[in-house]
Enzyme design. Structure first.
Site, PDB file in Angstrom:
ATOM      1  N   LEU A 153       0.824  -1.218   0.000  1.00 38.45           N
ATOM      2  CA  LEU A 153       0.000   0.000   0.000  1.00 38.45           C
ATOM      3  C   LEU A 153       0.855   1.264   0.000  1.00 38.45           C
ATOM      4  O   LEU A 153       1.957   1.295   0.519  1.00 38.45           O
ATOM      5  CB  LEU A 153      -0.973   0.005   1.173  1.00 38.45           C
ATOM      6  N   CYS A 263       9.511   4.063   2.618  1.00 42.08           N
ATOM      7  CA  CYS A 263       9.838   2.754   2.030  1.00 42.08           C
ATOM      8  C   CYS A 263      10.997   2.784   1.047  1.00 42.08           C
ATOM      9  O   CYS A 263      11.998   2.102   1.252  1.00 42.08           O
ATOM     10  CB  CYS A 263       8.603   2.185   1.335  1.00 42.08           C
TER      11      CYS A 263
HETATM   12  C1  UDX Z   1       5.721   3.080  -1.820  1.00 40.23           C
HETATM   13  C2  UDX Z   1       5.182   2.020  -2.790  1.00 40.23           C
HETATM   14  O1  UDX Z   1       4.480   2.663  -3.850  1.00 40.23           O
HETATM   15  C3  UDX Z   1       4.284   1.051  -2.051  1.00 40.23           C
HETATM   16  O2  UDX Z   1       3.874   0.034  -2.944  1.00 40.23           O
HETATM   17  C4  UDX Z   1       5.055   0.447  -0.888  1.00 40.23           C
HETATM   18  O3  UDX Z   1       4.225  -0.412  -0.149  1.00 40.23           O
HETATM   19  C5  UDX Z   1       5.588   1.539   0.024  1.00 40.23           C
HETATM   20  O4  UDX Z   1       6.387   2.452  -0.740  1.00 40.23           O
HETATM   21  P1  UDX Z   1       4.805   5.316  -0.691  1.00 40.23           P
HETATM   22  O5  UDX Z   1       6.165   5.457  -0.102  1.00 40.23           O
HETATM   23  O6  UDX Z   1       3.608   5.516   0.183  1.00 40.23           O
HETATM   24  O7  UDX Z   1       4.627   3.866  -1.344  1.00 40.23           O
HETATM   25  O8  UDX Z   1       4.682   6.386  -1.854  1.00 40.23           O
HETATM   26  P2  UDX Z   1       4.739   6.426  -3.443  1.00 40.23           P
HETATM   27  O9  UDX Z   1       3.468   6.975  -3.948  1.00 40.23           O
HETATM   28  O10 UDX Z   1       5.196   5.158  -4.032  1.00 40.23           O
HETATM   29  O11 UDX Z   1       5.879   7.546  -3.663  1.00 40.23           O
HETATM   30  C6  UDX Z   1       7.205   7.349  -3.188  1.00 40.23           C
HETATM   31  C7  UDX Z   1       8.071   8.504  -3.584  1.00 40.23           C
HETATM   32  O12 UDX Z   1       8.299   8.530  -4.987  1.00 40.23           O
HETATM   33  C8  UDX Z   1       7.484   9.883  -3.232  1.00 40.23           C
HETATM   34  O13 UDX Z   1       8.515  10.713  -2.762  1.00 40.23           O
HETATM   35  C9  UDX Z   1       6.945  10.379  -4.554  1.00 40.23           C
HETATM   36  O14 UDX Z   1       6.895  11.772  -4.643  1.00 40.23           O
HETATM   37  C10 UDX Z   1       7.964   9.803  -5.512  1.00 40.23           C
HETATM   38  N1  UDX Z   1       7.433   9.623  -6.874  1.00 40.23           N
HETATM   39  C11 UDX Z   1       6.464   8.709  -7.125  1.00 40.23           C
HETATM   40  C12 UDX Z   1       7.959  10.387  -7.927  1.00 40.23           C
HETATM   41  O15 UDX Z   1       8.851  11.236  -7.732  1.00 40.23           O
HETATM   42  N2  UDX Z   1       7.471  10.182  -9.189  1.00 40.23           N
HETATM   43  C13 UDX Z   1       6.517   9.265  -9.456  1.00 40.23           C
HETATM   44  O16 UDX Z   1       6.147   9.131 -10.647  1.00 40.23           O
HETATM   45  C14 UDX Z   1       5.983   8.512  -8.401  1.00 40.23           C
END
Ligand code: UDX
Length: 435
Positions: A153, A263
């Protein structure tokens, strides 16, 4: 089914509430008495859209309980989930498994009858074997199956992700445990969610492999963004152009200030450690970690460049501090690297975030404002670090009047360069030509 959930952090609380919503009887357990008290009185320790109502509904329905004492819940449980934190161990980056092992010891001493013990926390390959060894040592008569069931998630979309996942991964070859897990996830079976049964070590690795791949994908588009800036191309169109290829997919191709959160940063480093120890280094992931760390400093340089190379004595307005929108989580947020790099160079920073209250403890020498307009007032540059929805529809004419000079650095590409030019802003974004 009866479920005991050890740990009421993001994963534990959301999973516990969702299992209760599936119709199971769930007790969420935490040693933190203050947290349990807060949950019992209807409060939610984290900001997660929809969670407060989900918890309240299931408490009212008599399916969701909170306790500091695990005895009763563990004795009566068909499945005990370990949903405690596995932070990066200070100094070496290995996942700190002390909370997981402490939970395993506690469960081992209490289980009665056949019980499935499930790790939902993200744990390195082989942790299930260690947990099994703890059971043998503490209570050799315990009839348990130790199962890996990683949680995928995302913060901010946690309930939706739990209830409508792309897949559920269950690591066990024990048939009795498989039956219990199938029953727990029955509503998802009815939705035809793919449920993948694997060996335990494979399941443990799937979680790390997934997170590292996503971190790598983001880092790839971030590097493409730098290249776009250098050669005069547009990264959003590049992302769309490659993302429409079904083999690549359009998700997680938003260029930005580098990934953060609870994460990706810790899991990529932990995977690097595991792989090195196993004699099979994952050099792509090692490079990803390095590029992402460097990127946050590069973003501060981008801001300085947009201001003509000098920030000393200037005022920087910042919009967004959390690592992404719809969360109050500040863990490894890019803002925590970008802002100190600016204040170190003598900038005065005034920041606004709707939920990032913890930033007050983490950032020194920053003025925390009550709304975006206050952050813009008197600023020589306004920097968007986190793409909260409310920043997508700012009254830009008002912002322009409030600022000392209309310079906007949009690290999430939420505005269009041509619109900003038309409004008279000097506008810098990521992977698109500045105007
Ligand atoms: C992530 C995974 O998506 C999830 O499956 C796992 O269980 C936990 O880690 P989360 O850390 O809640 O989830 O956030 P996520 O939406 O994945 O974004 C992580 C980071 O990547 C954020 O800093 C976000 O800004 C960045 N991101 C995400 C980008 O810079 N570009 C993108 O296209 C997507």
């Amino acid at each position: 089914m009866h479920v005991a959930m050890i740990g009421t952090g993001y994963v534990g609380l959301v999973s516990g509430a969702c299992f209760a919503d599936f119709g199971h009887t769930v007790t969420c357990i935490d040693k933190d008495a203050g947290k349990i008290e807060q949950l019992r009185s209807g409060g939610i320790p984290i900001y997660e859209p929809g969670l407060e109502k989900l918890v309240a509904d299931n408490v009212r329905a008599g399916r969701l309980f909170f306790d500091t004492d695990s005895r009763e819940a563990i004795r009566g449980a068909d499945a005990v989930f370990i949903g405690v934190g596995t932070p990066s161990r200070r100094g070496d980056g290995y996942a700190d498994l002390s909370y997981v092992y402490a939970a395993a010891e506690e469960i081992a001493a209490l289980v009665e009858g056949f019980t499935v013990v499930v790790t939902k926390s993200t744990v390195p390959v082989g942790t299930g074997d260690e947990i099994e060894a703890i059971f043998k040592r503490v209570n050799s008569k315990a009839d348990v199956a130790v199962v890996s069931n990683p949680e995928f998630l995302r913060e901010g979309a946690a309930i939706e992700d739990f209830k409508r996942p792309d897949r559920v991964v269950v690591g066990t070859t024990d048939e009795r445990a498989q039956a219990v897990m199938r029953e727990l996830y029955r509503p998802l079976y009815l939705n035809e969610t793919p449920i993948l049964f694997t060996a335990r070590r494979t399941s443990e690795l799937i979680k790390y492999a997934a997170n590292a791949f996503l971190a790598l994908k983001i880092t790839y588009i971030n590097e493409m963004a730098d290249l776009c800036e250098a050669v005069g191309a547009d990264v959003q169109q590049v992302a769309r152009g490659i993302g429409l290829d079904g083999r690549i997919g359009g998700k997680f191709l938003n260029a930005g200030p580098g990934y953060g959160g609870s994460c990706f940063p810790k899991d990529t480093i932990a995977l690097v450690r595991t792989a090195r120890d196993a004699g099979a280094p994952v050099e792509l992931v090692e490079t990803t970690v390095k590029i992402n760390d460097e990127r946050k400093r590069a973003m501060a340089r981008k801001v300085i460049k947009a201001m003509g190379g000098e920030v000393k004595g200037k005022t920087v307005g910042v919009l967004g501090l959390t690592f992404k929108p719809n969360t109050d989580d500040m863990r490894d947020a890019p803002a925590l690297a970008i802002i100190p790099a600016l204040t170190d160079k003598g900038a005065k920073v005034q920041a606004f975030d709707p939920e990032g209250h913890e930033a007050r403890k983490l950032l020194t020498g920053v003025d925390f404002m009550d709304d975006p307009y206050a952050a813009a007032t008197g600023a020589d540059v306004l920097v968007i670090i986190t793409e909260w929805d409310q920043f997508r529809a700012l009254d830009l004419d008002r912002i322009k009047l409030l600022m000392n000079q209309p310079v906007l650095v949009d690290l999430r590409n939420i505005y269009k360069p041509e619109d900003m030019r038309a409004r008279g802003f000097a506008y810098t974004s990521v992977g698109r030509a500045p105007v």
